[in-house]
Design a protein around this motif. Structure first.
Motif, PDB file in Angstrom:
ATOM      1  N   ASN A  62       6.779 -16.594 -25.678  1.00 16.66           N
ATOM      2  CA  ASN A  62       6.109 -15.416 -26.231  1.00 16.66           C
ATOM      3  C   ASN A  62       6.975 -14.166 -26.108  1.00 16.66           C
ATOM      4  OD1 ASN A  62       3.333 -16.315 -27.100  1.00 16.66           O
ATOM      5  ND2 ASN A  62       3.293 -17.058 -25.008  1.00 16.66           N
ATOM      6  N   THR A  63       7.716 -14.056 -25.004  1.00 20.08           N
ATOM      7  CA  THR A  63       8.626 -12.912 -24.837  1.00 20.08           C
ATOM      8  C   THR A  63       9.721 -12.944 -25.884  1.00 20.08           C
ATOM      9  OG1 THR A  63       8.208 -13.084 -22.449  1.00 20.08           O
ATOM     10  CG2 THR A  63       9.974 -11.634 -23.148  1.00 20.08           C
ATOM     11  N   VAL A  64      10.265 -14.128 -26.123  1.00 17.99           N
ATOM     12  CA  VAL A  64      11.321 -14.264 -27.140  1.00 17.99           C
ATOM     13  C   VAL A  64      10.798 -13.841 -28.511  1.00 17.99           C
ATOM     14  CG1 VAL A  64      12.743 -15.942 -28.391  1.00 17.99           C
ATOM     15  CG2 VAL A  64      12.560 -16.071 -25.897  1.00 17.99           C
ATOM     16  N   LYS A  65       9.583 -14.263 -28.837  1.00 13.94           N
ATOM     17  CA  LYS A  65       9.015 -13.903 -30.147  1.00 13.94           C
ATOM     18  C   LYS A  65       8.829 -12.394 -30.276  1.00 13.94           C
ATOM     19  CE  LYS A  65       6.565 -18.287 -30.865  1.00 13.94           C
ATOM     20  NZ  LYS A  65       5.230 -18.944 -30.962  1.00 13.94           N
ATOM     21  N   ILE A  66       8.325 -11.762 -29.217  1.00 12.93           N
ATOM     22  CA  ILE A  66       8.084 -10.316 -29.268  1.00 12.93           C
ATOM     23  C   ILE A  66       9.411  -9.554 -29.368  1.00 12.93           C
ATOM     24  CG2 ILE A  66       7.204  -8.345 -27.953  1.00 12.93           C
ATOM     25  CD1 ILE A  66       5.078 -10.244 -26.813  1.00 12.93           C
ATOM     26  N   CYS A  67      10.406  -9.974 -28.573  1.00  9.00           N
ATOM     27  CA  CYS A  67      11.716  -9.311 -28.619  1.00  9.00           C
ATOM     28  C   CYS A  67      12.368  -9.480 -29.988  1.00  9.00           C
ATOM     29  CB  CYS A  67      12.626  -9.859 -27.524  1.00  9.00           C
ATOM     30  SG  CYS A  67      12.120  -9.411 -25.857  1.00  9.00           S
ATOM     31  N   SER A  68      12.164 -10.640 -30.599  1.00  8.32           N
ATOM     32  CA  SER A  68      12.729 -10.872 -31.926  1.00  8.32           C
ATOM     33  C   SER A  68      12.038 -10.015 -32.980  1.00  8.32           C
ATOM     34  CB  SER A  68      12.599 -12.353 -32.293  1.00  8.32           C
ATOM     35  OG  SER A  68      13.273 -13.171 -31.369  1.00  8.32           O
TER      36      SER A  68
ATOM     37  N   LEU B 176       5.492 -12.057 -15.212  1.00 10.29           N
ATOM     38  CA  LEU B 176       4.798 -13.347 -15.188  1.00 10.29           C
ATOM     39  C   LEU B 176       5.784 -14.511 -15.169  1.00 10.29           C
ATOM     40  CD1 LEU B 176       1.939 -12.673 -17.783  1.00 10.29           C
ATOM     41  CD2 LEU B 176       1.796 -12.631 -15.275  1.00 10.29           C
ATOM     42  N   ILE B 177       6.960 -14.319 -15.751  1.00  5.97           N
ATOM     43  CA  ILE B 177       7.985 -15.372 -15.785  1.00  5.97           C
ATOM     44  C   ILE B 177       8.560 -15.608 -14.390  1.00  5.97           C
ATOM     45  CG2 ILE B 177      10.337 -15.882 -16.579  1.00  5.97           C
ATOM     46  CD1 ILE B 177       9.543 -14.481 -19.237  1.00  5.97           C
ATOM     47  N   THR B 178       8.927 -14.542 -13.714  1.00  6.74           N
ATOM     48  CA  THR B 178       9.635 -14.692 -12.434  1.00  6.74           C
ATOM     49  C   THR B 178       8.702 -14.974 -11.260  1.00  6.74           C
ATOM     50  OG1 THR B 178       9.579 -12.280 -12.155  1.00  6.74           O
ATOM     51  CG2 THR B 178      11.545 -13.234 -13.168  1.00  6.74           C
ATOM     52  N   GLU B 179       7.463 -14.549 -11.361  1.00  3.13           N
ATOM     53  CA  GLU B 179       6.567 -14.687 -10.209  1.00  3.13           C
ATOM     54  C   GLU B 179       6.353 -16.137  -9.777  1.00  3.13           C
ATOM     55  OE1 GLU B 179       4.544 -13.436  -7.015  1.00  3.13           O
ATOM     56  OE2 GLU B 179       5.710 -12.205  -8.424  1.00  3.13           O
ATOM     57  N   PRO B 180       6.054 -17.100 -10.689  1.00  4.77           N
ATOM     58  CA  PRO B 180       5.869 -18.488 -10.228  1.00  4.77           C
ATOM     59  C   PRO B 180       7.135 -19.060  -9.590  1.00  4.77           C
ATOM     60  CG  PRO B 180       5.037 -18.186 -12.470  1.00  4.77           C
ATOM     61  CD  PRO B 180       5.801 -16.954 -12.133  1.00  4.77           C
TER      62      PRO B 180
ATOM     63  N   ARG C  97       3.946 -28.190 -13.175  1.00  5.51           N
ATOM     64  CA  ARG C  97       2.865 -27.239 -12.911  1.00  5.51           C
ATOM     65  C   ARG C  97       3.404 -25.817 -12.735  1.00  5.51           C
ATOM     66  NH1 ARG C  97       0.640 -24.608  -8.931  1.00  5.51           N
ATOM     67  NH2 ARG C  97       2.154 -25.388  -7.423  1.00  5.51           N
ATOM     68  N   ILE C  98       4.617 -25.720 -12.205  1.00  4.24           N
ATOM     69  CA  ILE C  98       5.241 -24.405 -11.999  1.00  4.24           C
ATOM     70  C   ILE C  98       5.965 -23.927 -13.245  1.00  4.24           C
ATOM     71  CG2 ILE C  98       7.006 -23.180 -10.653  1.00  4.24           C
ATOM     72  CD1 ILE C  98       6.393 -25.220  -8.377  1.00  4.24           C
ATOM     73  N   VAL C  99       6.672 -24.826 -13.895  1.00  2.00           N
ATOM     74  CA  VAL C  99       7.622 -24.433 -14.936  1.00  2.00           C
ATOM     75  C   VAL C  99       6.979 -24.293 -16.314  1.00  2.00           C
ATOM     76  CG1 VAL C  99       9.743 -25.123 -16.131  1.00  2.00           C
ATOM     77  CG2 VAL C  99       9.548 -25.429 -13.659  1.00  2.00           C
ATOM     78  N   VAL C 100       5.975 -25.122 -16.627  1.00  2.00           N
ATOM     79  CA  VAL C 100       5.359 -25.073 -17.964  1.00  2.00           C
ATOM     80  C   VAL C 100       4.811 -23.680 -18.295  1.00  2.00           C
ATOM     81  CG1 VAL C 100       3.465 -25.934 -19.385  1.00  2.00           C
ATOM     82  CG2 VAL C 100       4.931 -27.545 -18.164  1.00  2.00           C
ATOM     83  N   PRO C 101       4.056 -23.048 -17.385  1.00  2.00           N
ATOM     84  CA  PRO C 101       3.607 -21.683 -17.701  1.00  2.00           C
ATOM     85  C   PRO C 101       4.761 -20.710 -17.900  1.00  2.00           C
ATOM     86  CG  PRO C 101       2.356 -22.577 -15.868  1.00  2.00           C
ATOM     87  CD  PRO C 101       3.480 -23.521 -16.115  1.00  2.00           C
ATOM     88  N   VAL C 102       5.824 -20.902 -17.136  1.00  2.00           N
ATOM     89  CA  VAL C 102       6.994 -20.022 -17.272  1.00  2.00           C
ATOM     90  C   VAL C 102       7.570 -20.134 -18.677  1.00  2.00           C
ATOM     91  CG1 VAL C 102       9.353 -19.593 -16.466  1.00  2.00           C
ATOM     92  CG2 VAL C 102       7.548 -20.102 -14.815  1.00  2.00           C
ATOM     93  N   LYS C 103       7.682 -21.360 -19.166  1.00  2.00           N
ATOM     94  CA  LYS C 103       8.188 -21.534 -20.525  1.00  2.00           C
ATOM     95  C   LYS C 103       7.270 -20.882 -21.542  1.00  2.00           C
ATOM     96  CE  LYS C 103       9.810 -24.837 -23.935  1.00  2.00           C
ATOM     97  NZ  LYS C 103      10.138 -26.237 -24.273  1.00  2.00           N
ATOM     98  N   PHE C 104       5.961 -20.989 -21.327  1.00  2.00           N
ATOM     99  CA  PHE C 104       4.991 -20.367 -22.239  1.00  2.00           C
ATOM    100  C   PHE C 104       5.221 -18.859 -22.317  1.00  2.00           C
ATOM    101  CE2 PHE C 104       0.874 -18.172 -22.632  1.00  2.00           C
ATOM    102  CZ  PHE C 104       0.499 -18.598 -23.899  1.00  2.00           C
TER     103      PHE C 104
END
Length: 1001
Positions: A327-333, A289-293, A316-323
């Motif tokens: 969440n990925t950072v939190k899960i990996c942590s 989901l991060i790389t697709e946009p 519009r492109i980057v905000v969802p990527v940051k979201f």
């Protein structure tokens, strides 16, 4: 009486329902059943009612009205009497959800052309009612705490699964249901929110501290096991819902937020008890989901980018990527061990984002997008990989594994990387970055600059590193210098600019800085971070090992670190460093090496001069006196010359020492030129002859004595030197004369008043005579100073008539410079002429330009000369010289890439020679006792053959030198010849050493 009456009516209606065979009658009977208040009946009757609801829920898609009437009855029993009929309500919900999910797809398929018919409308309304029933049930279950019964737990877990399945399908198809789609999404949001709350409530009822993991896996009746089961189910289904919402083009933002935030919040409960959840799969899903946009944006921009991308569009492109990244950072942590199993995919994602950021930053129409990417993604991207590297739950070996994969092991060869060079990069090229897989990641050339930028960011933000990461990252500094040697990286390092956020809060602004500037700042930050760390000694070793790095860019970086250290180190430490370097400088000093710009002696002198600019004046005085002293001995003269050539300034000394040194330099200079004659050249042909001239020339800019004291004797000296050169046939004397001639030209070019001397006409005539009459190959070392001399002609009165000797000589000398076809000489000539043309009073500047100037020729055939073409190129040159923009372009990248390739080959050659020498020095020779074979002489033919090889090698070398002097530019063929010649020379030299031994085994 009322309760008994209700009970009687209830039994009558239930019996009627069972006996009725007409659907319409059953609909009416269930409607009548709904009029009875659940409060007025007993618990056993409640069970009877809900069992009836289950029994008569119709699985026929056409019976929507019947199911709707059943559902209306069930709604009343959720809020009023749930405890008495919980299993039945849950079972009804499961049955209704399965039925509805199956018939949803059937209805959509059968009504694609006409979704507004009566049956579809009723069914979609029923779907909405069932979702509302699910939401109400979940909300009611928040108040229900007793799940001791095993069967009840099983039904409850099935209920959670089926309700989330139906919710997922409903969200997926909501946009196809035009009339009720928005309402369905609202109810779906309520269900998701209620499920998350329910899982948290169930988790709070469990004492996680006393639970045993092994017991949990065996005893599903335990509340902990039940909580884990429903939470695991919820996590998996919410992640699936999150993907569906992400692919909905921004129409399901609320669902997107609640689903992924729910996944993270559920993974946080229970103290990390959800290891059985496929964390790796969830992480991989988020990475996609991060790389697709970004991939889609790059594809769109590479096809047609005609106007500036706005901030709104970029967000519009980057905000969802940051979201997704947060969440990925939190899960990996939370689950670093599980995330570590996909560390290659994580690092590939990070490199893709970094590469995207770099190249977007250097597209003029994407400057706004670059600012948004920097603001929103730069730190978060680094956090993603640091969630593994900075985790205290991973051991050092695991962290090393991530770094080795991310920054490639030191043993890998960068020369075998796949893909096009970075010089070919554009948005279409960047698009290929997103097509990489982990299998090809380590060999992908297109990711190389991303690795470099990421490493720079590692150093920039190293203040947040734990001790393990400092230990792991420090050895990678060697890798970093190795990769900077690559011609692609070298060219981009000098040209690319990256955006940098400066300030904080409302005062934050974005500035673009050259990549090399960010690199140097990053190194200094890292030095501060590790200054009190256990790895500081490793960093010191790194600085020492690369003190003489053969690649100039790497050397500059290392020396910047040394200078930073000298500026901020304690006085005792700084003095110790500089004293040891000075001791080494004395040991390396020689009359031969002082004139070789890349000799270890000169490189060390250059380094010491740099370091002295960072130290206190007392240190400079002490070093100057210890190296030069009274300046009378041969060693002190060599050291003095080396320091001044490499940029030492007398301004660094105290006033008294500066004045004394300046007077001595000028005195020695006049003493030499006053006593100069041909006899002195013959009697003293050593390499140090004329060193006062060289010292004056190198120190002229910082002398404290008035320059007018260096009078017209200098012009007479120039004439004497040219006369000696013309008269003698001795090669050594000619070489010495040319050295003096070149340095004297440099001195004159810095003394404006000498151009108005009466002796200037004779001097310029002599200069012209030497350069016009002698072979160009002999005078190429003098031409840089000739260019400086020619720029100074603005201080000389010139007539523009053909009968003026000075003017004619000036024209001829400029003609000589402009005919040179080596790029470096062309540059020097243009700089000199540009300076002269901007300030001279001469009107006939065309006289200074020959018809056959190098820049007059066309690039295609190389035979058509046109003076207008020269003026056009000269105009371009002047514009480039005055331009303040550092924006890269393909032409600059190509030139720097060619330069970088030559530097890379040079470093490789030096490394090979060093390894060969090291190998020879480390060879052990056995004693005679250990050599059973008798020693014998080499055949005479071998020695004779070696002599022939040496002669041939000399002829080839002379030919290559002549080629290099006369060629238009450094081409690929010439570089290949030089490389092969160098290797051949090494082999023959080694063979000569073997053949030179008197005996062989």
């Amino acid at each position: 009486m009322a309760a008994r009456s209700s009970g009687t009516d209830l039994q009558r209606i239930l019996e009627a329902i069972k006996s009725s065979e007409i659907v319409e009658d059953r609909v009416q009977l269930f409607t009548d059943l709904g009029t009875i208040d659940p409060k007025d009946i007993s618990e056993s009757d409640c069970a009877s009612v809900t069992n009836c609801l289950i029994d008569f829920t119709c699985l026929d898609v056409s019976q929507c009205m019947l199911n709707k009437s059943i559902l209306q009855v069930a709604f009343k029993y959720i809020d009023i009497n749930l405890s008495s009929c919980l299993p039945q309500i849950l079972t009804l919900g499961v049955k209704a959800s399965i039925w509805c999910g199956k018939h949803l797809k059937m209805t959509l398929l059968s009504t694609e052309e006409s979704q507004e018919d009566e049956h579809s409308s009723v069914f979609y309304q029923l779907l909405l009612d069932i979702l509302r029933f699910s939401a109400s049930t979940f909300s009611a279950l928040l108040r229900f705490t007793d799940f001791a019964d095993k069967e009840l737990m099983s039904v409850f877990e099935t209920f959670v699964l089926e309700e989330l399945n139906l919710t997922k399908d409903s969200i997926s198809d909501a946009k196809k249901i035009e009339s009720l789609g928005p309402e369905i999404l609202k109810v779906a949001h309520l269900i998701i929110d209620a499920v998350i709350k329910l899982c948290k409530v169930r988790s709070e009822l469990v004492d996680w501290e006393t639970c045993d993991d092994k017991l949990l896996s065996l005893d599903k009746r335990a509340n902990a096991g039940h909580a884990i089961s429903i939470t695991k189910c919820a996590i998996e289904k919410l992640s699936e819902i999150g993907v569906i919402a992400a692919n909905d083009g921004g129409n399901s933002v609320t669902i997107l937020n609640v689903s992924w935030k729910g996944v993270v919040s559920l993974l946080q409960i229970g103290g990390g008890r959800f290891a059985k959840v496929n964390i790796a799969k969830i992480v991989l899903t988020l990475l996609g989901l991060i790389t697709e946009p970004l991939k889609r944006a790059t594809e769109a921009w590479s096809l047609s980018l005609k106007e500036t991308v706005s901030v709104t569009e970029a967000k519009r492109i980057v905000v969802p990527v940051k979201f997704y990244m947060i969440n990925t950072v939190k899960i990996c942590s939370l689950y670093p061990h599980q995330a570590h199993t996909v560390h290659r995919e994580i690092t590939l994602c990070v490199l893709m984002i970094t590469s995207f950021w770099i190249f977007v930053s250097n597209e003029e129409l994407l400057k706004c997008a670059s600012a948004v990417v920097t603001e929103l993604l730069e730190v978060t991207t680094l956090d993603l990989v640091l969630s593994l590297l900075n985790s205290d739950k991973l051991n050092l070996d695991q962290k090393f594994a991530v770094l080795e994969w991310l920054f490639i092991s030191e043993g890998d060869s960068h020369s075998v990387l796949d893909g096009p060079t970075l010089t070919d990069c554009n948005l279409a090229w960047v698009n290929e970055v997103f097509s990489n897989t982990c299998d090809g990641m380590s060999r992908a050339r297109k990711l190389m600059i991303g690795r470099v930028a990421l490493f720079i960011n590692f150093l920039r933000y190293s203040h947040g590193f734990d001790e393990d990461l400092k230990v792991a990252i420090t050895p990678k500094l060697h890798w970093f210098l190795d990769i900077l040697i690559q011609d692609d990286v070298y060219s981009h390092m000098l040209l690319l600019q990256l955006p940098l956020l400066c300030g904080s809060g409302k005062t934050t602004e974005l500035v673009w800085q050259p990549m090399i500037t960010l690199l140097l700042q990053a190194f200094k930050t890292f030095m501060i971070v590790i200054s009190s760390s256990v790895v500081w000694s490793d960093f010191e070793s790194f600085l020492l090992e690369n003190f003489f790095h053969p690649h100039f860019l790497c050397w500059e970086i290392v020396m910047e670190c040394w200078c930073f250290l000298m500026r901020h180190a304690e006085t005792q430490m700084a003095n110790s460093i500089i004293s040891k370097l000075c001791l080494l400088l004395k040991q390396l000093a020689s009359s031969e090496s002082v004139f070789l710009s890349y000799s270890p002696f000169r490189k060390l002198a250059r380094s010491i001069c740099l370091l002295l600019t960072c130290g206190p004046q007392s240190m400079v005085n002490q070093v100057y006196m210890s190296l030069i002293g009274d300046g009378r001995s041969q060693l002190s003269l060599i050291l003095c010359l080396a320091l001044f050539i490499e940029g030492f300034s007398l301004d660094l000394l105290t006033d008294e020492l500066r004045n004394t040194s300046s007077q001595r330099i000028v005195y020695d200079y006049f003493d030499f030129i006053d006593n100069f004659d041909e006899a002195s050249l013959v009697s003293r042909p050593s390499g140090l002859f004329g060193i006062p001239v060289f010292i004056l020339s190198a120190s002229l800019q910082s002398l404290s004595v008035p320059l007018s004291d260096i009078d017209a004797k200098t012009l007479k000296f120039l004439v004497s030197v040219t006369d000696c050169y013309k008269r003698t046939s001795d090669k050594v004397i000619k070489d010495q004369s040319l050295r003096l001639f070149g340095e004297t030209l440099g001195i004159i070019s810095n003394l404006k008043y000498l151009y108005s001397s009466n002796h200037i006409e004779q001097a310029i005539t002599k200069i012209e005579n030497i350069f016009i009459s002698e072979p160009p190959a002999l005078l190429y070392k003098c031409k840089p100073n000739l260019a400086h001399f020619m720029a100074g002609l603005i201080h000389m009165e010139m007539s523009e008539g053909d009968d003026d000797a000075k003017s004619c000589a000036a024209w001829e000398l400029y003609h000589l410079l402009f005919k040179e076809r080596h790029w470096a000489f062309i540059h020097l000539a243009l700089v000199a002429f540009g300076y002269f043309a901007a300030r001279t009073k001469c009107n006939q500047l065309w006289r200074f330009v020959p018809q056959d100037a190098a820049l007059s020729y066309d690039l295609v055939s190389g035979v058509d000369a046109n003076k207008e073409r020269f003026m056009l190129e000269f105009k371009k040159f002047l514009k480039k010289e005055t331009a303040l923009s550092f924006a890269s372009n393909p032409e600059q990248l190509e030139l720097l890439g060619r330069d970088g390739l030559m530097l890379k080959q040079m470093v490789h050659k030096i490394s090979m020679i060093a390894k060969e020498k090291e190998g020879r020095e480390s060879m052990e020779v056995d004693d005679d006792k250990n050599q059973p074979n008798k020693k014998r002489k080499f055949p005479d033919g071998i020695s004779r053959g070696v002599e022939l090889l040496k002669n041939g090698l000399k002829i080839i070398g002379d030919g290559l030198s002549q080629w290099q002097i006369n060629q238009y530019e450094t081409n690929e063929l010439h570089v290949k010849y030089l490389t092969q010649f160098s290797q051949l020379k090494d082999v023959i030299t080694h063979f000569e050493e073997l053949a030179g031994k008197s005996e062989a085994c």
